[in-house]
Design a protein around this motif. Sequence first.
Motif, PDB file in Angstrom:
ATOM      1  N   ALA A   1      -3.176   6.631   6.288  1.00  0.00           N
ATOM      2  CA  ALA A   1      -3.832   5.634   5.435  1.00  0.00           C
ATOM      3  C   ALA A   1      -3.515   4.198   5.843  1.00  0.00           C
ATOM      4  O   ALA A   1      -4.344   3.305   5.686  1.00  0.00           O
TER       5      ALA A   1
ATOM      6  N   LYS B   1       0.836  -1.204   0.000  1.00  0.00           N
ATOM      7  CA  LYS B   1       0.000   0.000   0.000  1.00  0.00           C
ATOM      8  C   LYS B   1       0.874   1.260   0.000  1.00  0.00           C
ATOM      9  O   LYS B   1       0.579   2.231  -0.703  1.00  0.00           O
ATOM     10  N   ILE B   2       1.965   1.236   0.749  1.00  0.00           N
ATOM     11  CA  ILE B   2       2.897   2.368   0.757  1.00  0.00           C
ATOM     12  C   ILE B   2       3.479   2.581  -0.641  1.00  0.00           C
ATOM     13  O   ILE B   2       3.532   3.705  -1.141  1.00  0.00           O
TER      14      ILE B   2
ATOM     15  N   GLU C   1       1.475   6.773  -6.862  1.00  0.00           N
ATOM     16  CA  GLU C   1       0.479   7.774  -7.260  1.00  0.00           C
ATOM     17  C   GLU C   1       1.013   9.181  -7.067  1.00  0.00           C
ATOM     18  O   GLU C   1       0.714  10.087  -7.838  1.00  0.00           O
ATOM     19  N   ASP C   2       1.784   9.391  -6.000  1.00  0.00           N
ATOM     20  CA  ASP C   2       2.324  10.715  -5.690  1.00  0.00           C
ATOM     21  C   ASP C   2       3.569  10.541  -4.834  1.00  0.00           C
ATOM     22  O   ASP C   2       3.473  10.336  -3.615  1.00  0.00           O
ATOM     23  N   SER C   3       4.735  10.619  -5.447  1.00  0.00           N
ATOM     24  CA  SER C   3       5.978  10.376  -4.715  1.00  0.00           C
ATOM     25  C   SER C   3       6.309  11.488  -3.718  1.00  0.00           C
ATOM     26  O   SER C   3       7.208  11.334  -2.907  1.00  0.00           O
TER      27      SER C   3
ATOM     28  N   ARG D   1       4.005  12.601  -1.574  1.00  0.00           N
ATOM     29  CA  ARG D   1       3.023  12.483  -0.497  1.00  0.00           C
ATOM     30  C   ARG D   1       3.726  12.469   0.857  1.00  0.00           C
ATOM     31  O   ARG D   1       4.775  11.842   1.023  1.00  0.00           O
TER      32      ARG D   1
ATOM     33  N   SER E   1       0.544  11.638   5.862  1.00  0.00           N
ATOM     34  CA  SER E   1      -0.606  11.240   5.050  1.00  0.00           C
ATOM     35  C   SER E   1      -0.591   9.733   4.780  1.00  0.00           C
ATOM     36  O   SER E   1      -1.617   9.061   4.880  1.00  0.00           O
ATOM     37  N   ILE E   2       0.579   9.222   4.455  1.00  0.00           N
ATOM     38  CA  ILE E   2       0.705   7.772   4.232  1.00  0.00           C
ATOM     39  C   ILE E   2       0.424   7.038   5.533  1.00  0.00           C
ATOM     40  O   ILE E   2      -0.301   6.034   5.550  1.00  0.00           O
TER      41      ILE E   2
ATOM     42  N   ASP F   1       2.153   1.674  -3.495  1.00  0.00           N
ATOM     43  CA  ASP F   1       1.081   2.174  -4.366  1.00  0.00           C
ATOM     44  C   ASP F   1       0.855   3.666  -4.154  1.00  0.00           C
ATOM     45  O   ASP F   1       0.694   4.430  -5.118  1.00  0.00           O
ATOM     46  N   MET F   2       0.860   4.099  -2.895  1.00  0.00           N
ATOM     47  CA  MET F   2       0.624   5.514  -2.609  1.00  0.00           C
ATOM     48  C   MET F   2       1.767   6.380  -3.130  1.00  0.00           C
ATOM     49  O   MET F   2       1.538   7.457  -3.691  1.00  0.00           O
ATOM     50  N   LEU F   3       2.995   5.921  -2.969  1.00  0.00           N
ATOM     51  CA  LEU F   3       4.134   6.663  -3.507  1.00  0.00           C
ATOM     52  C   LEU F   3       4.124   6.655  -5.031  1.00  0.00           C
ATOM     53  O   LEU F   3       4.558   7.628  -5.666  1.00  0.00           O
TER      54      LEU F   3
END
Length: 149
Positions: A26, A7-8, A14-16, A18, A22-23, A10-12
Amino acid sequence: MEKIDRKIIDMLGEDSRRSLASIGDAVELSPSAVNERIRRLVATGAIRRFTVEADPAAIDLPVTAFVLVALNYDAGEDTFRSVIATHPAVLECHHVTGSWSYMLKIRAADLAGVEAFLGDLKIRRFVARSETMIALSTVCERGLPLAGG
Protein backbone atom coordinates in the motif's frame (compact mmCIF):
# COMPACT_ATOMS: atom_id res chain seq x y z
CA MET A 1 5.24 13.33 10.32
CA GLU A 2 5.83 11.87 6.90
CA LYS A 3 2.81 10.94 4.81
CA ILE A 4 3.97 7.31 4.60
CA ASP A 5 4.31 7.04 8.39
CA ARG A 6 0.81 8.44 8.87
CA LYS A 7 -0.58 5.95 6.34
CA ILE A 8 1.16 3.09 8.18
CA ILE A 9 -0.35 4.25 11.47
CA ASP A 10 -3.81 4.50 9.87
CA MET A 11 -3.52 0.99 8.44
CA LEU A 12 -2.40 -0.46 11.77
CA GLY A 13 -5.24 1.43 13.46
CA GLU A 14 -7.72 -0.31 11.16
CA ASP A 15 -6.11 -3.72 11.67
CA SER A 16 -3.11 -4.10 13.97
CA ARG A 17 -2.56 -7.65 12.65
CA ARG A 18 -2.12 -6.52 9.06
CA SER A 19 0.96 -8.05 7.46
CA LEU A 20 4.09 -6.05 6.73
CA ALA A 21 3.85 -7.15 3.09
CA SER A 22 0.29 -5.84 2.80
CA ILE A 23 1.26 -2.50 4.33
CA GLY A 24 4.35 -2.39 2.12
CA ASP A 25 2.23 -2.91 -1.00
CA ALA A 26 0.00 0.00 0.00
CA VAL A 27 2.86 2.42 0.73
CA GLU A 28 5.26 1.08 -1.89
CA LEU A 29 7.95 -0.11 0.54
CA SER A 30 9.49 -3.50 1.26
CA PRO A 31 8.25 -5.39 4.32
CA SER A 32 11.61 -4.81 6.02
CA ALA A 33 11.39 -1.05 5.39
CA VAL A 34 7.84 -1.04 6.83
CA ASN A 35 9.07 -2.99 9.86
CA GLU A 36 11.87 -0.46 10.42
CA ARG A 37 9.42 2.45 10.19
CA ILE A 38 7.09 0.77 12.69
CA ARG A 39 10.02 0.20 15.08
CA ARG A 40 10.95 3.88 14.78
CA LEU A 41 7.33 4.99 15.32
CA VAL A 42 7.18 2.87 18.48
CA ALA A 43 10.57 4.13 19.70
CA THR A 44 9.55 7.77 19.25
CA GLY A 45 6.19 7.22 20.93
CA ALA A 46 4.10 7.94 17.83
CA ILE A 47 2.71 4.42 18.25
CA ARG A 48 2.05 3.79 21.93
CA ARG A 49 0.52 0.32 21.78
CA PHE A 50 -1.12 -2.29 19.61
CA THR A 51 -4.58 -3.27 20.75
CA VAL A 52 -7.72 -5.25 20.06
CA GLU A 53 -11.15 -3.76 19.49
CA ALA A 54 -13.69 -5.97 21.24
CA ASP A 55 -17.47 -5.85 20.86
CA PRO A 56 -18.67 -4.41 24.21
CA ALA A 57 -21.88 -6.47 24.16
CA ALA A 58 -19.91 -9.68 23.52
CA ILE A 59 -17.80 -9.08 26.63
CA ASP A 60 -20.83 -8.12 28.75
CA LEU A 61 -20.13 -4.37 28.88
CA PRO A 62 -22.94 -2.99 26.69
CA VAL A 63 -23.54 0.27 28.59
CA THR A 64 -21.46 3.31 27.61
CA ALA A 65 -21.64 6.39 29.81
CA PHE A 66 -19.99 9.77 29.72
CA VAL A 67 -19.42 11.33 33.12
CA LEU A 68 -18.61 15.00 33.62
CA VAL A 69 -16.91 15.59 36.97
CA ALA A 70 -16.19 18.75 38.93
CA LEU A 71 -13.63 17.88 41.61
CA ASN A 72 -13.95 18.84 45.26
CA TYR A 73 -11.47 21.55 46.13
CA ASP A 74 -10.03 19.38 48.89
CA ALA A 75 -9.85 16.27 46.68
CA GLY A 76 -6.31 15.39 45.71
CA GLU A 77 -6.17 15.80 41.93
CA ASP A 78 -3.12 13.56 41.62
CA THR A 79 -4.92 10.86 43.62
CA PHE A 80 -8.01 11.25 41.42
CA ARG A 81 -5.88 10.86 38.29
CA SER A 82 -4.15 7.76 39.69
CA VAL A 83 -7.43 6.10 40.63
CA ILE A 84 -9.07 6.92 37.29
CA ALA A 85 -6.03 5.79 35.27
CA THR A 86 -6.24 2.31 36.79
CA HIS A 87 -10.02 1.93 37.19
CA PRO A 88 -11.25 -0.97 35.01
CA ALA A 89 -14.48 0.82 33.99
CA VAL A 90 -12.71 3.90 32.61
CA LEU A 91 -11.87 3.88 28.90
CA GLU A 92 -10.96 7.56 28.60
CA CYS A 93 -10.33 10.48 30.92
CA HIS A 94 -9.93 14.01 29.61
CA HIS A 95 -9.06 17.16 31.57
CA VAL A 96 -11.47 19.69 30.04
CA THR A 97 -12.20 23.40 29.92
CA GLY A 98 -15.40 25.02 31.13
CA SER A 99 -17.33 24.33 34.30
CA TRP A 100 -16.21 20.70 34.56
CA SER A 101 -12.82 19.36 35.63
CA TYR A 102 -12.86 16.04 33.75
CA MET A 103 -14.86 14.09 31.20
CA LEU A 104 -14.79 10.31 31.53
CA LYS A 105 -15.93 7.58 29.18
CA ILE A 106 -16.85 4.39 30.99
CA ARG A 107 -18.28 0.98 30.12
CA ALA A 108 -20.44 -1.11 32.42
CA ALA A 109 -22.50 -4.29 32.33
CA ASP A 110 -25.66 -2.43 33.34
CA LEU A 111 -26.94 0.79 34.93
CA ALA A 112 -26.16 -0.61 38.36
CA GLY A 113 -22.50 -0.75 37.25
CA VAL A 114 -22.62 2.93 36.28
CA GLU A 115 -24.20 3.73 39.62
CA ALA A 116 -21.52 1.73 41.46
CA PHE A 117 -18.78 3.62 39.59
CA LEU A 118 -20.32 6.97 40.56
CA GLY A 119 -20.71 5.75 44.15
CA ASP A 120 -17.03 4.87 44.25
CA LEU A 121 -16.09 8.40 43.17
CA LYS A 122 -18.38 9.88 45.80
CA ILE A 123 -17.12 7.63 48.62
CA ARG A 124 -13.57 8.75 47.82
CA ARG A 125 -14.84 12.37 48.03
CA PHE A 126 -13.54 13.31 44.59
CA VAL A 127 -16.81 14.73 43.29
CA ALA A 128 -18.22 18.17 44.02
CA ARG A 129 -20.83 17.56 41.31
CA SER A 130 -21.26 15.35 38.27
CA GLU A 131 -23.44 14.83 35.24
CA THR A 132 -23.84 11.45 33.57
CA MET A 133 -25.02 10.78 30.02
CA ILE A 134 -25.87 7.27 28.88
CA ALA A 135 -25.18 6.51 25.21
CA LEU A 136 -28.29 5.06 23.54
CA SER A 137 -26.29 3.87 20.54
CA THR A 138 -22.91 4.47 18.93
CA VAL A 139 -22.89 5.76 15.36
CA CYS A 140 -19.12 6.02 14.99
CA GLU A 141 -16.17 5.19 17.22
CA ARG A 142 -12.54 5.21 16.10
CA GLY A 143 -9.14 5.90 17.54
CA LEU A 144 -7.67 8.51 15.22
CA PRO A 145 -8.88 10.62 12.32
CA LEU A 146 -8.17 9.18 8.91
CA ALA A 147 -5.00 10.24 7.06
CA GLY A 148 -5.02 13.80 5.90
CA GLY A 149 -7.86 14.62 8.33
